[in-house]
Motif scaffolding. Structure first.
Motif, mmCIF file in Angstrom:
data_model
loop_
_atom_site.group_PDB
_atom_site.id
_atom_site.type_symbol
_atom_site.label_atom_id
_atom_site.label_comp_id
_atom_site.label_asym_id
_atom_site.label_seq_id
_atom_site.Cartn_x
_atom_site.Cartn_y
_atom_site.Cartn_z
ATOM 1 N N ALA B 100 -35.299 -119.061 53.061
ATOM 2 C CA ALA B 100 -36.533 -119.739 52.653
ATOM 3 C C ALA B 100 -36.700 -121.100 53.322
ATOM 4 O O ALA B 100 -37.799 -121.505 53.655
ATOM 5 N N GLY B 101 -35.589 -121.785 53.542
ATOM 6 C CA GLY B 101 -35.690 -123.151 54.060
ATOM 7 C C GLY B 101 -35.770 -123.226 55.573
ATOM 8 O O GLY B 101 -35.878 -124.312 56.131
ATOM 9 N N ALA B 102 -35.692 -122.064 56.235
ATOM 10 C CA ALA B 102 -35.618 -122.086 57.692
ATOM 11 C C ALA B 102 -36.908 -121.557 58.295
ATOM 12 O O ALA B 102 -37.538 -120.648 57.758
ATOM 13 N N SER B 103 -37.300 -122.114 59.435
ATOM 14 C CA SER B 103 -38.515 -121.674 60.121
ATOM 15 C C SER B 103 -38.322 -120.257 60.662
ATOM 16 O O SER B 103 -37.209 -119.732 60.667
ATOM 17 N N ALA B 104 -39.414 -119.647 61.092
ATOM 18 C CA ALA B 104 -39.357 -118.277 61.613
ATOM 19 C C ALA B 104 -38.332 -118.170 62.740
ATOM 20 O O ALA B 104 -37.464 -117.293 62.732
ATOM 21 N N ILE B 105 -38.385 -119.124 63.661
ATOM 22 C CA ILE B 105 -37.503 -119.014 64.822
ATOM 23 C C ILE B 105 -36.048 -119.247 64.416
ATOM 24 O O ILE B 105 -35.125 -118.599 64.924
ATOM 25 N N ALA B 106 -35.839 -120.125 63.426
ATOM 26 C CA ALA B 106 -34.478 -120.367 62.938
ATOM 27 C C ALA B 106 -33.928 -119.116 62.268
ATOM 28 O O ALA B 106 -32.743 -118.791 62.381
ATOM 29 N N ASN B 107 -34.788 -118.388 61.550
ATOM 30 C CA ASN B 107 -34.368 -117.124 60.953
ATOM 31 C C ASN B 107 -33.995 -116.105 62.018
ATOM 32 O O ASN B 107 -33.007 -115.401 61.897
ATOM 33 N N VAL B 108 -34.809 -116.070 63.058
ATOM 34 C CA VAL B 108 -34.575 -115.076 64.105
ATOM 35 C C VAL B 108 -33.264 -115.349 64.845
ATOM 36 O O VAL B 108 -32.549 -114.430 65.223
ATOM 37 N N GLU B 109 -32.942 -116.620 65.024
ATOM 38 C CA GLU B 109 -31.749 -116.927 65.825
ATOM 39 C C GLU B 109 -30.449 -116.789 65.037
ATOM 40 O O GLU B 109 -29.365 -116.907 65.605
ATOM 41 N N LEU B 110 -30.545 -116.540 63.725
ATOM 42 C CA LEU B 110 -29.346 -116.511 62.886
ATOM 43 C C LEU B 110 -28.223 -115.600 63.401
ATOM 44 O O LEU B 110 -27.066 -116.024 63.476
ATOM 45 N N PRO B 111 -28.543 -114.353 63.809
ATOM 46 C CA PRO B 111 -27.447 -113.501 64.313
ATOM 47 C C PRO B 111 -26.778 -114.113 65.550
ATOM 48 O O PRO B 111 -25.568 -113.956 65.733
ATOM 49 N N LEU B 112 -27.560 -114.827 66.357
ATOM 50 C CA LEU B 112 -26.998 -115.433 67.575
ATOM 51 C C LEU B 112 -26.074 -116.591 67.222
ATOM 52 O O LEU B 112 -25.088 -116.854 67.902
ATOM 53 N N THR B 136 -45.466 -115.411 68.427
ATOM 54 C CA THR B 136 -45.115 -116.611 69.190
ATOM 55 C C THR B 136 -45.711 -117.879 68.561
ATOM 56 O O THR B 136 -45.047 -118.902 68.447
ATOM 57 N N ASP B 137 -46.973 -117.750 68.102
ATOM 58 C CA ASP B 137 -47.649 -118.945 67.572
ATOM 59 C C ASP B 137 -47.196 -119.313 66.156
ATOM 60 O O ASP B 137 -47.630 -120.311 65.605
ATOM 61 N N ARG B 138 -46.331 -118.510 65.542
ATOM 62 C CA ARG B 138 -45.874 -118.807 64.186
ATOM 63 C C ARG B 138 -44.395 -119.241 64.150
ATOM 64 O O ARG B 138 -43.794 -119.301 63.094
ATOM 65 N N ALA B 139 -43.849 -119.570 65.320
ATOM 66 C CA ALA B 139 -42.407 -119.787 65.432
ATOM 67 C C ALA B 139 -41.883 -120.845 64.467
ATOM 68 O O ALA B 139 -40.779 -120.738 63.946
ATOM 69 N N HIS B 140 -42.695 -121.867 64.207
ATOM 70 C CA HIS B 140 -42.170 -122.966 63.389
ATOM 71 C C HIS B 140 -42.710 -122.970 61.969
ATOM 72 O O HIS B 140 -42.569 -123.939 61.247
ATOM 73 N N TYR B 141 -43.313 -121.819 61.566
ATOM 74 C CA TYR B 141 -43.775 -121.691 60.187
ATOM 75 C C TYR B 141 -42.595 -121.349 59.287
ATOM 76 O O TYR B 141 -41.658 -120.665 59.686
ATOM 77 N N LEU B 142 -42.675 -121.825 58.053
ATOM 78 C CA LEU B 142 -41.679 -121.416 57.061
ATOM 79 C C LEU B 142 -42.106 -120.065 56.490
ATOM 80 O O LEU B 142 -43.295 -119.740 56.493
ATOM 81 N N PRO B 143 -41.143 -119.287 55.969
ATOM 82 C CA PRO B 143 -41.506 -117.977 55.407
ATOM 83 C C PRO B 143 -42.626 -118.065 54.368
ATOM 84 O O PRO B 143 -43.485 -117.181 54.317
ATOM 85 N N MET B 151 -43.849 -111.837 57.665
ATOM 86 C CA MET B 151 -42.436 -112.023 57.322
ATOM 87 C C MET B 151 -41.607 -110.829 57.793
ATOM 88 O O MET B 151 -40.511 -110.986 58.314
ATOM 89 N N GLN B 152 -42.187 -109.602 57.613
ATOM 90 C CA GLN B 152 -41.422 -108.440 58.043
ATOM 91 C C GLN B 152 -41.294 -108.417 59.565
ATOM 92 O O GLN B 152 -40.282 -107.972 60.104
ATOM 93 N N ARG B 153 -42.321 -108.912 60.253
ATOM 94 C CA ARG B 153 -42.222 -109.001 61.714
ATOM 95 C C ARG B 153 -41.103 -109.970 62.114
ATOM 96 O O ARG B 153 -40.340 -109.718 63.045
ATOM 97 N N VAL B 154 -41.014 -111.100 61.406
ATOM 98 C CA VAL B 154 -39.921 -112.053 61.675
ATOM 99 C C VAL B 154 -38.581 -111.355 61.461
ATOM 100 O O VAL B 154 -37.653 -111.468 62.273
ATOM 101 N N ALA B 155 -38.500 -110.583 60.360
ATOM 102 C CA ALA B 155 -37.251 -109.885 60.067
ATOM 103 C C ALA B 155 -36.918 -108.884 61.171
ATOM 104 O O ALA B 155 -35.756 -108.725 61.554
#
Lengths: 410, 243
Positions: B100-112, B136-143, B151-155
């Protein structure tokens, strides 16, 4: 997972719960600040006593005149004058623990130089007294035996006199008038500073004992070879008590006091009294520091408590992290890092607050400011340990979660 | 032919609940080839989730053997499995499971992050993954600032960021409306066409039609294995066939 990533992740989750983080940190802040302040106050107490002992001179005892009893009315100290210069001489030869016995007269009065004047204390002493009280000669010189014998009108003045009468210029060779009688200044003493209770050690004029006796009014009160008191210096601190006994026995014998009758003098062992006080103040400060340490421990328990809540709340997050590849050690490090961050931030703020408190005490409470970098380092280290110790169990609990169970938790 | 990405032989998983033993999955054997799109269906308690956990290396079987891309993983410990998940497998969940506290891109990079990829490379990879799901345009949005579909696309971006061979999706459309669900399925189908093997759990037959192959479970057993045209595939031999 790299350390920098752990730190970022910890920062993010601490930010997510600002109030909770702040309150948990507060526990550590209070603990650390209390430890720092208490250790500082303890050190201050010690310093104050050390200063007092230094002002006094090491291993110093005083003999004062006793009490006059007339018709049942007791007159207080120094009302029955019986101490003499001969007593002082007898103490040096008769009491083996005593190194120096310096008879003194003391007067207060106005001193004049040119068109300025100043109210101060005048001591009639010899060089022995300066040695006993550890006065260092600054400019000029001390009394020579000739001057001490011959009532020569010479004086040694303290730093405050130099400031007040000579605007800080070296006064050696100048003349001051004490009770209208001119005294030539032959030397100055180095500063001893103020005692912690505000008395200015340097506001003082020394003249030879014989000169005070024959030329100043004080001599009329202490006739013959009578003196106000005798300052003694023992060979060592261990001998102070022995010295006290030796001097008491010797003076009772010399003053022909019958067994059972009260002394006509007082022996004051101020150094020993100060040592005892220093010890009790130190003990008190360490006791307070220990209580402060307990509050730090309570702060640590606060961290553990909130970390346990956090782990429970974030079970799904832990499950997700495990699903995307976090190993147990990663989860462990993450939660320990959070606890450590809380305790270290608390430690830093606590040290700052503790030092601020000390500075405030020093400023308004007339208390010496002692900042010990070591105690700051120890307090920081201790709070880090508290964070790791109390953060470990919740973190371990999190790292042992089964990812399937964790992911399913609502 | 290449080794199948999934080779399961006689997988069983028992749970002990109090004094009772529950056989959640019994004697499950299957081969899934690279690039397949497989749907798993069945009622609650049929064993499909347990099967998914085993295939996703979140759990270890009580009995049987499981080879992921030729590597025997049935005996690995928790940390080794975590490493394997990090490198080989992406997960998509019904409830998204974003931080919840992480932006879309931060969520995506978690496995890395857990793969030890340096920060710069990580961000580039995560941005690329977000790009491939059209966010791409939502990279820094919070969930909380994103819609369910977003959100499912981010997942999904998170699931594919480490370029896994296998993506496991547990009812990915379960929390979405029909329209959005279809968009998500279209996205998964597109990923599948790019070569990623997808195994999907679903209740809905309609969703299952996106898959080329459908497995039916009941009472802990695989009872049917059909291809898209409805032909019953030859059941893989169980148990006695040693790998």
């Amino acid at each position: 997972m790299k350390l920098s990533d752990s730190l970022l992740s910890a920062a993010a989750s601490l930010r997510a719960n600002k109030l909770r983080t702040a309150l948990t940190t507060l526990g550590i802040i209070i603990g650390v600040a209390a430890v720092i302040a208490m250790v500082g106050v303890g050190k201050g107490a010690q310093l104050r006593i050390e200063e007092a002992i230094q002002g006094l001179g090491e291993n110093v005892l005083f003999v004062r005149n006793g009490t006059n009893v007339a018709g049942g009315v007791r007159g207080g100290a120094n009302t029955k004058i019986s101490l003499t210069e001969a007593d002082a001489a007898a103490i040096v030869t008769g009491a083996p623990s005593i190194r120096i016995a310096a008879p003194t007269l003391r007067a207060t009065g106005q001193i004049i130089s040119g068109n300025t004047n100043w109210f101060t204390t005048i001591y009639g002493v010899g060089d022995a007294y300066l040695q006993a009280r550890e006065w260092q000669i600054g400019t000029g010189r001390t009394f020579n035996p000739n001057e001490e014998r011959a009532s020569t009108k010479v004086a040694i003045v303290g730093q405050t006199i130099i400031e007040q009468l000579f605007s800080g210029q070296d006064p050696v060779g100048e003349t001051i008038r004490v009770e209208r009688i001119p005294f030539r200044i032959i030397g100055t003493t180095r500063a001893k500073g103020e005692s912690s209770w505000g008395r200015d050690h340097d506001d003082v004029v020394f003249v030879p004992l014989s000169a005070a006796r024959s030329r100043l009014d004080v001599g009329k009160r202490y006739r013959g070879s009578l003196v106000r008191d005798i300052t003694l210096k023992a060979h060592s601190a261990d001998l102070l008590e022995t010295a006290e006994q030796e001097v008491t026995d010797l003076l009772r014998q010399r003053h022909r006091i019958r067994p059972g009758a009260p002394d006509d003098f007082y022996v004051r062992n101020i150094a020993q009294y100060l040592e005892a006080r220093a010890k009790s103040e130190r003990t008190m400060a360490y006791l307070l520091a220990a209580v402060a340490g307990i509050s730090l421990l309570v702060g640590g328990i606060g961290i553990m408590n909130i970390m346990l809540v956090s782990v429970t709340e974030r079970t799904r997050e832990v499950g997700l992290r495990m699903a995307v590849g976090a190993r147990r050690i990663d989860i462990l490090v993450q939660f320990v890092t959070e606890a450590l961050a809380v305790s270290l931030i608390g430690g830093v703020i606590g040290v700052a607050l503790g030092l601020g408190g000390l500075a405030a005490t020093a400023h308004w409470g007339d208390w010496p400011l002692v900042i010990s970098p070591l105690s700051a380092v120890i307090a920081m280290g201790f709070s880090a340990l508290v964070g790791i110790f109390f953060g470990y169990y919740p973190a371990h609990k999190a790292s042992r979660l089964d990812p399937i169970v964790a992911l399913r938790r609502e | 032919m290449k080794t199948p990405i999934i080779q399961a032989r006689g997988l069983s998983r028992d749970y002990t609940v109090g004094a009772q033993t529950v056989n959640a999955l019994i004697d499950f054997s299957i081969d899934i080839r690279h690039g397949e799109f497989v749907a798993i269906m069945g009622p609650s308690g049929s064993g499909k989730s347990t099967c998914m956990h085993l295939l996703g290396c979140l759990d270890t079987p009580t009995a049987g053997k499981y080879q992921l891309d030729g590597e025997d993983v049935s005996t690995l410990d928790a940390d080794a499995l975590a490493g394997l998940r990090q490198r080989r497998i992406g997960f998509v969940f019904q409830s998204f499971n974003l931080l919840a506290g992480a932006s879309a891109i931060a969520n995506v990079e978690l496995p890395l992050v857990y793969g030890g990829v340096p920060r710069v490379g990580r961000l580039a990879q995560a941005a690329a993954a977000l790009d491939s799901v059209g966010l791409t345009d939502r990279a820094h949005y919070l969930p909380t600032q994103l819609s369910g579909g977003q959100m499912q696309r981010v997942a999904i971006a998170r699931a594919i960021v480490n370029r896994p061979a296998l993506v496991l999706a547990d009812e990915p459309t379960g929390a979405l409306d029909t329209q959005t669900g279809q968009e998500i399925m279209a996205l998964l189908a597109e990923l599948n066409r790019s070569g990623i093997t997808i195994v999907l759990i679903t209740h809905e037959a309609e969703i299952a039609t996106y898959a080329q192959r459908v497995l039916f479970f009941r009472d802990g057993r695989l009872i049917e294995d059909r291809n898209a045209s409805g032909d019953l595939l030859v059941r893989p031999p169980s148990g006695e066939d040693k790998l």
